[in-house]
Design an enzyme around this catalytic site. Structure first.
Site, PDB file in Angstrom:
ATOM      1  NE  ARG A 129      -3.651   2.527   1.079  1.00 37.76           N
ATOM      2  CZ  ARG A 129      -4.355   3.280   0.281  1.00 37.76           C
ATOM      3  NH1 ARG A 129      -4.573   3.037  -0.981  1.00 37.76           N
ATOM      4  NH2 ARG A 129      -5.177   4.220   0.820  1.00 37.76           N
TER       5      ARG A 129
ATOM      6  CB  THR B  97     -15.702   2.637  14.482  1.00 34.96           C
ATOM      7  OG1 THR B  97     -15.860   3.449  13.338  1.00 34.96           O
ATOM      8  CG2 THR B  97     -17.312   2.465  14.886  1.00 34.96           C
TER       9      THR B  97
ATOM     10  CB  CYS C 172     -19.075   1.654   8.766  1.00 38.25           C
ATOM     11  SG  CYS C 172     -17.329   2.236   8.523  1.00 38.25           S
TER      12      CYS C 172
ATOM     13  CB  THR D 197     -12.492  -1.640  14.697  1.00 35.59           C
ATOM     14  OG1 THR D 197     -13.079  -0.452  13.800  1.00 35.59           O
ATOM     15  CG2 THR D 197     -11.347  -0.772  15.253  1.00 35.59           C
TER      16      THR D 197
HETATM   17  N1  LIG Z   1     -14.255   3.482   5.642  1.00 33.07           N
HETATM   18  C1  LIG Z   1     -15.163   4.231   6.089  1.00 33.07           C
HETATM   19  O1  LIG Z   1     -15.881   4.947   5.260  1.00 33.07           O
HETATM   20  C2  LIG Z   1     -15.154   4.434   7.532  1.00 33.07           C
HETATM   21  C3  LIG Z   1     -15.802   5.596   8.202  1.00 33.07           C
HETATM   22  C4  LIG Z   1     -15.946   6.119   9.382  1.00 33.07           C
HETATM   23  C5  LIG Z   1     -15.126   5.379  10.180  1.00 33.07           C
HETATM   24  N2  LIG Z   1     -14.475   4.162   9.627  1.00 33.07           N
HETATM   25  C6  LIG Z   1     -13.434   3.404  10.614  1.00 33.07           C
HETATM   26  O2  LIG Z   1     -12.239   3.932  10.506  1.00 33.07           O
HETATM   27  C7  LIG Z   1     -11.434   2.772  10.843  1.00 33.07           C
HETATM   28  C8  LIG Z   1     -10.473   2.547   9.424  1.00 33.07           C
HETATM   29  O3  LIG Z   1     -11.249   2.248   8.421  1.00 33.07           O
HETATM   30  P1  LIG Z   1     -10.732   2.259   6.944  1.00 33.07           P
HETATM   31  O4  LIG Z   1     -12.049   1.888   6.253  1.00 33.07           O
HETATM   32  O5  LIG Z   1      -9.940   3.401   6.828  1.00 33.07           O
HETATM   33  O6  LIG Z   1      -9.984   0.990   7.110  1.00 33.07           O
HETATM   34  P2  LIG Z   1      -9.002   0.471   5.837  1.00 33.07           P
HETATM   35  O7  LIG Z   1      -8.909  -1.146   5.830  1.00 33.07           O
HETATM   36  O8  LIG Z   1      -9.213   1.173   4.408  1.00 33.07           O
HETATM   37  O9  LIG Z   1      -7.662   0.841   6.156  1.00 33.07           O
HETATM   38  C9  LIG Z   1      -7.121   0.595   7.448  1.00 33.07           C
HETATM   39  C10 LIG Z   1      -5.409   0.417   7.079  1.00 33.07           C
HETATM   40  O10 LIG Z   1      -4.716   0.346   8.072  1.00 33.07           O
HETATM   41  C11 LIG Z   1      -3.527  -0.543   7.977  1.00 33.07           C
HETATM   42  N3  LIG Z   1      -3.397  -1.030   9.053  1.00 33.07           N
HETATM   43  C12 LIG Z   1      -3.774  -2.265   9.440  1.00 33.07           C
HETATM   44  N4  LIG Z   1      -3.000  -2.695  10.769  1.00 33.07           N
HETATM   45  C13 LIG Z   1      -2.284  -1.739  11.118  1.00 33.07           C
HETATM   46  C14 LIG Z   1      -1.409  -1.567  12.174  1.00 33.07           C
HETATM   47  N5  LIG Z   1      -1.172  -2.376  13.069  1.00 33.07           N
HETATM   48  N6  LIG Z   1      -0.474  -0.402  11.623  1.00 33.07           N
HETATM   49  C15 LIG Z   1      -0.419   0.478  10.915  1.00 33.07           C
HETATM   50  N7  LIG Z   1      -1.566   0.254   9.776  1.00 33.07           N
HETATM   51  C16 LIG Z   1      -2.361  -0.901   9.862  1.00 33.07           C
HETATM   52  C17 LIG Z   1      -4.122  -1.429   6.677  1.00 33.07           C
HETATM   53  O11 LIG Z   1      -3.113  -2.114   6.109  1.00 33.07           O
HETATM   54  C18 LIG Z   1      -5.077  -0.592   5.995  1.00 33.07           C
HETATM   55  O12 LIG Z   1      -4.189   0.144   4.948  1.00 33.07           O
HETATM   56  C19 LIG Z   1     -12.297   1.585  11.136  1.00 33.07           C
HETATM   57  O13 LIG Z   1     -12.420   1.631  12.605  1.00 33.07           O
HETATM   58  C20 LIG Z   1     -13.472   1.931  10.498  1.00 33.07           C
HETATM   59  O14 LIG Z   1     -14.711   1.566  11.121  1.00 33.07           O
HETATM   60  C21 LIG Z   1     -14.407   3.991   8.518  1.00 33.07           C
END
Ligand SMILES: NC(=O)c1ccc[n+]([C@@H]2O[C@H](COP(=O)([O-])OP(=O)(O)OC[C@H]3O[C@@H](n4cnc5c(N)ncnc54)[C@H](O)[C@@H]3O)[C@@H](O)[C@H]2O)c1
Length: 424
Positions: A45, A125, A265, A90
């Site tokens: 990534r 979240t 989510c 999460t």
């Molecule tokens: N996608 C959404 O629209 C959205 C909206 C609101 C809240 N959220 C919340 O935000 C959080 C992240 O969601 P997302 O959609 O960005 O996830 P995602 O899977 O798109 O991205 C998460 C990133 O974190 C990286 N990662 C995983 N473990 C890691 C670690 N230990 N150290 C560093 N990087 C690590 C992954 O490689 C990935 O690139 C979640 O809790 C989700 O529920 C997401």
């Protein structure tokens, strides 16, 4: 107390940990105002992002390449940092229980890089209590520093919505909560710099955690309501979409449409709420009922297709991503539908130019077709991508074939060739 030992950083060095749908847009926006380093465990990534390629489609190549954001997957580069912002996944495990593994491992990593006076903000979240009770403890254990004295916690839930170009990080109200008033003030300054000061200060971290988790649980329940009425109205021979159009003219009628509820989510966060309720000795009713109804919709649709199609029919499924106009396939409920239809031995082609075919095969064992080929007896519009147009089905459906339009996007279409049409 602790506030005395803490100073407000004027120009904090920020690290964003986790560069996915949430972390990347935030890191890019913050990098316009502060020195920011983006860290992700996924080396691939980081490599792609350095080349200007964001496979989530949230940030354009020009913006990415023009940004001052530094990118790394090397923890050694996370010093010196004043403020860590953690945005890692999460999800839930197979038992639908919160899976905090990424959060624990990110906290461990940050704990190893933590210095006195640092702030660690979580955006992932979670249910109320995780930031302080789970992450804070790991940070303490790894760093040897005391939370609330030597370093400080914060929580700021993310509300962005994949594919939504209107409600972007710079345009939406951001909730912030710090372990101390000074930390909250610091977070208000940092986040306020990217959204013109549009900040809501929550009472405390647990309140901010709870606010996020109920936002998505509420959406899930509202969609469950329309999914339930869709099943009722179908039995009564009514078109749910027409009923919703009529009811929607009332000023306070809520505008939700029936459909499959997947993604990272809405289909997940209610389980976080249920988990914390259960650990407090309470049995959540409406929250889990919503989940059951929404998870059960694919079986309702399969049953309807079984009634309307023959066992040997070839079926084309349009869309495999969890929602329209995004490449995100996480927790896609179209997958359930495809598997249920395959179970009856039918030939199913899945067509979705937005989904990454390799990722789809790796995650679900489903290989999407490059192009639909030959004649199909039924086409299911599972995801309402803008690129899908009714005319594309004219030459693909056999005479008397059927369009099963889950989202009701083509219900005003006049279909040629005796093509039948079904929707809720
Ligand atoms: N996608 C959404 O629209 C959205 C909206 C609101 C809240 N959220 C919340 O935000 C959080 C992240 O969601 P997302 O959609 O960005 O996830 P995602 O899977 O798109 O991205 C998460 C990133 O974190 C990286 N990662 C995983 N473990 C890691 C670690 N230990 N150290 C560093 N990087 C690590 C992954 O490689 C990935 O690139 C979640 O809790 C989700 O529920 C997401």
């Amino acid at each position: 107390m602790a506030d005395n030992s803490q100073t407000i950083y004027q120009v904090p060095q920020i690290a964003v940990v986790g560069l996915g749908y949430v972390g990347l847009p935030l890191a890019v926006a913050l990098a316009q105002h502060y020195p920011v380093i983006g860290y992700d465990v996924n080396i691939e990534r980081v490599k792609e992002l350095k080349a200007g390629d964001d496979r989530t489609d949230e940030i354009s190549r020009d913006t990415l390449l023009g940004s001052s954001l530094a990118l790394t997957s090397d923890t050694a580069e996370l010093r010196p940092v004043d403020v860590f912002i953690v945005a890692v996944p999460t999800p839930v495990d197979e038992q639908k229980k919160p899976d905090l593994e990424a959060l624990r491992s990110a906290s461990k990593m940050v704990g190893g890089a933590l210095g006195a006076g640092n702030i660690v903000v979580f955006e992932s979240t979670v249910y109320p209590g995780v930031t302080e009770g789970v992450c804070g403890r790991i940070l303490e254990a790894e760093s040897g520093l005391r939370s609330g004295q030597d370093f400080f916690l914060g929580y700021s839930p993310e509300r962005i919505n994949p594919g939504d170009k209107e409600h972007t990080v710079d345009r939406i109200t951001k909730i912030v909560a710090g372990q101390t008033p000074m930390v909250t003030e610091q977070l208000e300054a940092i986040y306020g710099s990217i959204n013109s000061g549009n900040i809501f200060r929550a009472t405390d971290i647990r309140t901010a955690e709870a606010a996020k988790v109920i936002e998505n649980a509420q959406r899930d329940i509202n969609i469950a309501f329309v999914n339930e009425i869709a099943v009722i109205f179908e039995r009564l021979g009514l078109c749910t979409h027409d009923v919703l159009d009529a009811a929607g003219t009332k000023w306070n009628f809520l505008n939700f449409k029936p459909g499959l509820v997947g993604g990272h989510c809405i289909g997940v966060d209610p389980y976080y709420l249920a988990h914390v309720a259960e650990s407090a000795g309470l049995e959540p009713e409406i929250v889990l009922a919503g989940r059951r109804i929404n998870d059960g919709l694919s079986a309702v649709i399969t049953a309807r297709i079984d009634e309307l199609c023959k066992k040997e029919d070839r079926i084309l499924v349009l869309g495999i991503t969890f929602k329209e106009n995004v490449p995100d396939i996480r927790n896609s409920k179209v997958v359930d539908l495809v598997r249920q239809l395959q179970a009856s031995g039918r030939e199913i082609d899945v067509f979705d130019p937005l989904a990454d075919p390799l990722e789809t095969e790796r995650e679900y064992g489903i290989i999407p077709v490059d192009q639909p080929k030959g004649l199909y007896d039924c086409a299911i519009t599972a995801v309402a991508h803008n690129i899908f147009q009714p005319q594309m089905l004219y030459g693909l459906l056999s005479a008397g074939g059927m369009v099963a339009d889950i989202k009701g996007i083509w219900r005003h279409e006049i279909w040629p060739n005796g093509i039948r049409y079904w929707s809720f």
